[in-house]
Design an enzyme around this catalytic site. Structure first.
Site, short mmCIF file in Angstrom:
data_model
loop_
_atom_site.label_atom_id
_atom_site.label_comp_id
_atom_site.label_asym_id
_atom_site.label_seq_id
_atom_site.Cartn_x
_atom_site.Cartn_y
_atom_site.Cartn_z
N ASP A 479 4.16 46.79 8.07
CA ASP A 479 5.64 46.43 7.76
C ASP A 479 6.66 47.70 7.63
OD1 ASP A 479 7.66 44.61 6.67
OD2 ASP A 479 6.25 43.86 5.25
N ASP A 549 11.49 36.86 8.53
CA ASP A 549 11.01 36.30 7.32
C ASP A 549 11.30 34.73 7.17
OD1 ASP A 549 9.53 38.55 6.46
OD2 ASP A 549 11.06 39.22 5.12
#
Ligand code: GLA
Length: 740
Positions: A479, A549
């Protein structure tokens, strides 16, 4: 494929079955661009393609001659300051303050295959017969800066890969202020410009506009390629559709600050520039030093947008992505992030995994929160050691419990980041990017580590590699949850601060390279708050990426549809999540959530223990379906059929290599009442094959399905036909078509 240099006319011609690229040494010694497009015949002298005219008021280099002016000539490596007033591809600040350059043709060579780009991701070949590379040497004699212009033409497909290597063969150091990877001057501007733009949770929406005089551009100054704009652009003829017409696609294999620009001049020439964003770039080139630009890829097709996308998909799936996972069907995973956020114990995780295993899920991914003092997003980043309160037996312990369930174990990292509240920060406060005497901006309470420093990369590598050596980890989600601010490295002198953004990305690539080399069996998935760094550079190291997301099925239609313009379906991380959805609070049916996620790597982002028995049965059949068809969904030929940006319906399909199986996804956002009859024209089928429709049972020839269309008429609101289920909002269907 062939690369020819015609000595007499000084013309280079690169071609394969699909494209031609033609250049020539101009009368002033620079390299000029003559043609890029559908393949044309070779001729001894294509130099008549050079367009010269006496233009009033133009600046001309030859005394007494008003026909030749750089202001109009199409070039390969234009500099600024000698009569071309458009944006240049190169700018060199010299010690006397001058920024003028004049790169003159010197020589060329042709190499079989394709050389790698040191330290940078790039397309590659698996045999010299797959491509040929032309390297043209040009030199600016005043500074002694030499440039090698690389042009790789692949044997198959309308693809040309380009990059430039600068070398300072002069006596003085210079500052490279601009070093674009590609300049493409086109002879007209009759194009629509398409870009992939958006924001966090709304990435890669297709935005279209007509090219017009002046500059239009997208780019990033955030340090990552960004949620806002993707390093990709399309120029399509206004008449081009999904399946026919001229389209040029340009993609930059880079994950940092970039610029993609089109400049239309007063005479409707279009100059495309693609490369590292010059606003935040300045590279000191000492005598003897060299600098390699990232690679840019140009695609031309007359087969419309789908033709362009399929060319990119094929190239990026097979000759950009690497490693043992490149050609493998991707494991169906369950990720605990939306199921637990930071609120978990080892037992709770194992319970989630157990239920998923029972449904057929293959990989359990432990997301954020397993390390250091990470009980919220305010602490822990940088301390890549297991939190023993949550995971008493460490990562090795939980990995073993998951493996014992018959599943693989995956783990989340955010290697480039650090919280102030971490042991790493307490030990090395100077390891973050921060400018002297200035406040540091945080993003999600975190700072960015200075990855331009090798000792920082070494340290993070050490922590990650230790875990991977000690525990059975099969997958890593990498990430990157904030962009860069106060970009300044404590380790570099003032005249090298312009290098930090690029050195940072080189550090990220270096860490990826070391980890993928040492752990070749691990599947990497890139992520940056969802799709904040979903770019070809990442694809070289991580064959899949978390698209967004936003896990809502309706939002995902647009995001995945836009992403498919450049990126293969096998690269798109897509999951089924809970309802109400955590980003938009929408309630979509379980089947629609899966029907969207099938066109990706597929997985679940929820606690299956909270589903009803009936829903669990549905999940089981979804997983069985994906296992049966994922080779076609992920590696078949993908076609967009109906755009969610243009109406209430969306459709796409994947066709197997032998064309005997096709999977069509049809989606409708809002229900309609008393609708008209609807048919969906398919693509890519064999006209003479009869296909059986899995939903209706009907059998039709491919030509009928492609020309008349697949019947999608249904019982809409207001009336329910006998024997049919009523439809609701967010309806969708998957049709499997099989050759009889
Ligand atoms: C980012 C990712 C999410 C999740 C969280 C964890 O937002 O995109 O999928 O991993 O970080 O903090």
């Amino acid at each position: 494929m062939k690369i020819v240099y015609h000595e007499r006319s000084k013309v280079f011609h690169l071609w394969n079955d699909s494209i031609s690229y033609v250049m020539m040494v101009l009368p002033n010694g620079q390299l000029g661009q003559l043609y890029f497009g559908k393949r044309i015949h070779d001729r001894e002298d294509l130099s008549d393609l050079l367009e010269l005219a006496v233009r009033p008021m133009a600046s001309c280099p030859f005394p007494g001659d008003r026909t030749f002016s750089l202001e109009h000539v199409k070039q390969e490596l234009p500099g600024f300051g000698t009569g071309d007033y458009r944006s240049p591809a190169v700018e060199i600040l010299q010690q006397n303050g001058s920024r003028i350059s004049d790169f003159q043709y010197q020589s060329y060579r042709v190499e079989a295959g394709k050389p790698g780009l040191p330290g940078l991701p790039a397309t590659y070949v698996e045999g010299e017969q797959e491509a040929s590379t032309l390297v043209v040497n040009v030199e600016d004699s005043v500074t002694g800066i030499c440039a090698e212009l690389f042009y790789t033409i692949f044997a198959r497909g309308g693809v040309l890969a380009r990059s430039i290597r600068y070398c300072n063969e002069g006596a003085e150091s210079v500052q490279l202020e601009r070093a674009m990877s590609l300049c493409l001057d086109l002879p007209d501007c009759d194009y629509e410009w398409l870009q992939l733009s958006g924001a966090w949770a709304r990435e890669r929406h297709i935005k279209t506009r007509k090219l017009t005089m002046g500059i239009q551009s997208v780019g990033s100054l955030r340090g990552n390629s960004s949620h806002q704009h993707n390093p990709f652009l399309v120029l399509k003829r206004p008449s081009a559709t999904e399946n026919q017409g001229d389209v040029i696609g340009i993609s930059l294999i880079y994950s940092g600050n970039f610029l993609m620009q089109a400049e239309v001049d007063a005479h409707d020439n279009t100059r495309i520039l693609a490369g590292i964003h010059p606003d935040t770039f300045s590279w000191k080139l000492e005598a003897g030093d060299s600098f390699q630009t990232p690679e840019a890829v140009m695609v031309y097709t007359d087969q419309g947008l789908n033709g362009m996308s399929q060319t990119f998909h094929q190239l990026y799936q097979k000759r950009l992505a690497r490693g043992s996972w490149r050609d493998k069907e991707r494991p169906i995973l369950i990720n605990n992030w939306e199921a637990t956020y930071f609120d978990f114990t080892e037992d709770k995780l194992v319970k989630i995994a157990e239920k998923a295993r029972d449904c057929g899920v293959e990989l359990f991914v432990l997301d954020d929160g397993w390390f250091g003092e990470r009980s919220s997003d305010r602490a822990g980043l940088g301390d890549w050691v297991a939190n023993r309160e949550r995971l008493p037996q460490g990562i090795a312990g939980i990995a073993e419990r998951i493996e014992n369930l018959g599943m693989k174990f995956g783990l989340w990292f955010e290697p480039e980041m650090i919280n102030e509240d971490s042991d790493l920060y307490r030990m090395h406060p100077d390891w973050v990017l921060a400018a002297p005497q200035r406040a540091k901006s945080h993003g999600r309470y975190q700072y960015v580590l200075d990855f331009s420093r090798v000792e920082v990369v070494d340290c993070i590598y050490g922590m990650m590699a230790k875990i991977l050596r000690e525990a059975k980890v099969s997958y890593i989600k990498w990430d990157m949850n904030r962009s860069i601010t106060e970009c300044y490295s404590a380790a570099l002198p003032s005249d090298r601060q312009g290098e930090v953004y690029h050195r940072y990305i080189l550090g990220v690539y270096d860490l990826y390279e070391r980890l993928t080399r040492e752990f070749p069996e691990v599947l990497f998935e890139s992520c940056a708050s969802g799709g904040g760094r979903f770019d070809p550079g990442m694809l070289y190291y991580a064959p899949q990426g978390w698209v967004s997301d936003d896990t809502d099925a309706v939002e995902r239609m647009k995001i995945q549809y836009g992403t498919s313009l450049c990126y293969p379906i096998s690269s798109m991380g897509s999951h089924v999540s809970t309802i109400p959805n955590h980003q938009v609070y929408r309630k979509t049916p379980l089947h629609t959530r899966a029907n969207v996620a099938y066109f990706g790597t597929f997985g679940y982002e929820l606690d299956l223990n909270r589903l009803t028995e009936e829903e669990i049965e549905e999940v089981k059949s979804q997983i069985a379906f994906m296992k049966k068809y994922r080779s076609i969904l992920q590696f078949g030929t993908f076609y967009r059929l109906k755009s969610p940006f243009e109406g209430n319906e969306m459709a796409w399909m994947a066709v197997s290599g032998d064309k005997k199986t096709a999977i069509v996804g049809w989606y409708r956002v809002l229900n309609v009442v008393n609708d008209h009859y609807t048919r969906l024209r398919l693509a890519g089928l064999a006209p003479d094959i009869c296909y059986r429709n899995s939903l209706s049972g009907s059998v039709c020839y491919g030509d009928e399905l492609m020309n008349l269309g697949l019947c999608t008429t249904d019982a809409t609101a207001g009336e329910v036909a006998v024997g049919q289920e009523p439809c609701t909002d967010f309806e969708s269907r998957i049709y499997v078509l099989k050759a009889e």
